[in-house]
Write an enzyme that holds these catalytic residues in place. Structure first.
Site, short mmCIF file in Angstrom:
data_model
loop_
_atom_site.label_atom_id
_atom_site.label_comp_id
_atom_site.label_asym_id
_atom_site.label_seq_id
_atom_site.Cartn_x
_atom_site.Cartn_y
_atom_site.Cartn_z
N ILE A 60 35.15 58.88 45.55
CA ILE A 60 35.43 58.28 44.36
C ILE A 60 35.63 57.07 43.52
O ILE A 60 37.49 57.40 44.10
CB ILE A 60 35.08 59.34 43.02
CG1 ILE A 60 34.38 60.98 43.37
CG2 ILE A 60 34.86 59.11 41.86
CD1 ILE A 60 34.38 61.77 43.00
N PHE A 105 36.98 59.72 55.36
CA PHE A 105 37.49 58.75 56.72
C PHE A 105 37.55 58.88 57.96
O PHE A 105 37.69 58.50 59.01
CB PHE A 105 39.31 58.44 56.34
CG PHE A 105 39.41 56.73 57.32
CD1 PHE A 105 39.11 55.85 57.13
CD2 PHE A 105 40.72 57.48 58.22
CE1 PHE A 105 39.68 54.43 58.24
CE2 PHE A 105 40.83 56.62 59.28
CZ PHE A 105 40.59 55.22 59.68
N GLY A 124 41.48 52.74 40.68
CA GLY A 124 41.94 51.77 40.64
C GLY A 124 42.76 51.47 41.42
O GLY A 124 43.08 50.18 40.90
N THR A 125 42.81 51.20 42.90
CA THR A 125 43.09 50.95 43.96
C THR A 125 41.94 50.34 44.48
O THR A 125 41.09 51.01 44.60
CB THR A 125 44.18 51.32 43.85
OG1 THR A 125 43.63 52.59 45.41
CG2 THR A 125 45.66 51.84 43.73
N PHE A 183 23.02 60.01 56.93
CA PHE A 183 24.33 59.59 56.22
C PHE A 183 24.51 60.25 54.61
O PHE A 183 22.91 59.88 53.75
CB PHE A 183 24.01 57.97 56.25
CG PHE A 183 25.26 57.17 55.13
CD1 PHE A 183 26.36 56.98 55.81
CD2 PHE A 183 24.85 56.85 53.62
CE1 PHE A 183 27.12 56.32 55.29
CE2 PHE A 183 26.60 56.05 54.09
CZ PHE A 183 26.87 55.91 54.03
N TRP A 236 37.50 66.66 50.35
CA TRP A 236 37.93 66.54 49.27
C TRP A 236 36.40 66.23 48.33
O TRP A 236 35.12 65.75 48.19
CB TRP A 236 38.33 65.10 49.23
CG TRP A 236 39.58 64.11 49.34
CD1 TRP A 236 39.67 64.24 51.17
CD2 TRP A 236 40.36 63.84 48.79
NE1 TRP A 236 40.88 63.99 50.93
CE2 TRP A 236 42.28 63.87 49.55
CE3 TRP A 236 40.80 64.46 47.45
CZ2 TRP A 236 42.74 63.18 48.76
CZ3 TRP A 236 41.61 63.43 46.55
CH2 TRP A 236 43.30 63.55 47.76
N HIS A 258 42.02 51.35 47.75
CA HIS A 258 41.49 52.12 48.82
C HIS A 258 40.03 52.50 48.47
O HIS A 258 39.39 52.96 50.04
CB HIS A 258 42.19 53.42 47.82
CG HIS A 258 42.40 54.78 48.64
ND1 HIS A 258 41.11 55.85 48.88
CD2 HIS A 258 43.02 54.82 50.58
CE1 HIS A 258 41.36 56.77 49.95
NE2 HIS A 258 42.44 55.78 51.29
#
Length: 163
Positions: free
Chosen positions: A83, A59, A86-87, A114, A26, A89
């Site tokens: 990033i 993930f 709005g949730t 990391f 991503w 998640h």
């Protein structure tokens, strides 16, 4: 800025370490920068033939890092970016990835770099990605930290002088 106060350490010879980089897909531009920074650190530390593995998202970093650690890699560098949206998640993925990578490190005794960026917006991520106009290079930093930690762990396991 989060990078202030970072230790200044010269690259050391890590040619004898087996190193893997696991990187999310991503946010391609940010990830390209993080991977380039990791590759620069690997080259400067003289790591020979590092393995690079791609995973769909942040993930998935922990499960693949765990498998690589169990396969005998001395260090595994995890690179990803999440990033805020709005949730909730964002919170779930950041927490799961962070906790998962920590569990891999503690459970396997493997040095884990990391390199997971957890940013409020894309501008913050780009500023940390090690790109031409970035203020920080978290791919490089995470890799260098993992390499130095792997060397320290090796010295401890060999009961060598640590001072």
């Amino acid at each position: 800025m989060s990078g202030e106060g970072a230790p200044g350490q010269a690259p050391t010879d890590c040619h004898d370490l087996r190193v893997a980089v696991v990187a999310a897909c991503w946010h391609e531009k940010v990830m390209d920068g993080l991977i380039a920074g990791a590759q620069a650190a690997l080259a400067e530390h003289q790591v020979e033939a590092p393995v690079v593995v791609r995973v769909p998202g942040s993930f998935e970093l922990a499960v693949v890092a765990n498998e690589l650690a169990q396969k005998g890699f001395d260090a595994v560098v995890a690179l990803g970016v999440v990033i805020r949206g709005g949730t909730p998640h964002f919170d779930y993925v950041c927490s799961a990835a962070t906790d998962g990578l920590n569990r891999v490190a503690l459970g396997t005794g493997t040095a884990i770099g990391f390199g997971l960026l957890t940013c409020d917006d894309e501008a913050q991520a780009l500023d940390r990605a090690g790109l031409e106009n970035s203020r920080e290079d978290k791919g490089y930093e995470a890799t260098a930290a993992a390499l130095l930690t792997a060397q320290t762990l090796r010295r401890i396991r060999r009961r060598e002088h640590l001072g």
